[in-house]
Design a protein around this motif. Structure first.
Motif, PDB file in Angstrom:
ATOM      1  N   GLU A 128      32.598  33.902  50.837  1.00 40.51           N
ATOM      2  CA  GLU A 128      33.842  34.018  50.307  1.00 40.51           C
ATOM      3  C   GLU A 128      34.992  34.726  50.987  1.00 40.51           C
ATOM      4  N   ALA A 135      38.133  31.484  47.500  1.00 42.09           N
ATOM      5  CA  ALA A 135      37.041  32.388  47.315  1.00 42.09           C
ATOM      6  C   ALA A 135      36.682  32.461  45.661  1.00 42.09           C
ATOM      7  N   GLN A 136      37.558  32.568  44.717  1.00 42.99           N
ATOM      8  CA  GLN A 136      37.128  32.834  43.306  1.00 42.99           C
ATOM      9  C   GLN A 136      36.439  31.586  42.579  1.00 42.99           C
ATOM     10  N   HIS A 139      33.086  31.598  44.355  1.00 36.52           N
ATOM     11  CA  HIS A 139      32.309  32.823  43.927  1.00 36.52           C
ATOM     12  C   HIS A 139      31.434  32.086  42.462  1.00 36.52           C
ATOM     13  N   LYS A 140      32.279  31.864  41.655  1.00 39.31           N
ATOM     14  CA  LYS A 140      31.746  31.064  40.348  1.00 39.31           C
ATOM     15  C   LYS A 140      30.555  29.849  40.848  1.00 39.31           C
TER      16      LYS A 140
END
Length: 162
Positions: A128, A135-136, A139-140
């Protein structure tokens, strides 16, 4: 993965590992005399092997369809190998249950294991950190993959088996 071009993946894994080396320089120093060994990481459920060369803190990772010669070979299911990195699995228990096989220079393999354990790595966080604006969402996606597969893709304090 059978038809995946290995060179781009090798470059990406080398970049990831080099970033980890910058963030965790002590991990590579902890390898001591084995900091120039060649470690063959063999996920037995994949048609490729990974060769990790620490090169004194300037690591290189390469993927191979046919395993190259190495100082130490660590083989087991991908989930077990990733779980070892995240501290979710006990290496001794995996070894004695024969889910993990170590061949070659066992002192080098043990040095690598101790270095990784001490570094308390989180591969997902490392990926990430390199993914910038993605990145977000990444992440999910990692959280979803972790829930669906049951594989420890992140480091969770409650998972430690000491």
């Amino acid at each position: 993965m059978r038809y995946l071009p290995l060179a781009p993946v090798s470059l990406a894994l080398t970049r990831l590992t080099q970033n980890m080396a910058k963030q965790n320089a002590a991990m590579f120093r902890r390898l001591g005399a084995h900091d120039h060994a060649c470690f063959l990481l063999d996920p037995t459920d994949l048609p490729v092997t990974l060769c990790l060369e620490p090169r004194g803190g300037h690591p290189k990772v390469s993927l191979h369809r046919h395993p190259p010669a190495a100082d130490a070979r660590i083989a087991g299911p991908l989930a077990a190998l990733i779980g070892l990195v995240h501290g979710a699995y006990d290496g001794d228990a995996l070894f004695f249950s024969r889910d993990l096989v170590i061949e070659g220079d066992t002192a080098a393999a043990l040095a690598l294991r101790n270095a990784v354990d001490d570094a308390e790595l989180d591969l997902s966080a490392e990926v990430e950190a390199l993914s910038g604006p993605f990145a977000q969402p990444l992440h999910k996606l990692i959280e979803l993959a972790e829930r669906r597969t049951g594989v420890a893709l992140t480091r969770h304090e409650e998972d430690f088996l000491w």
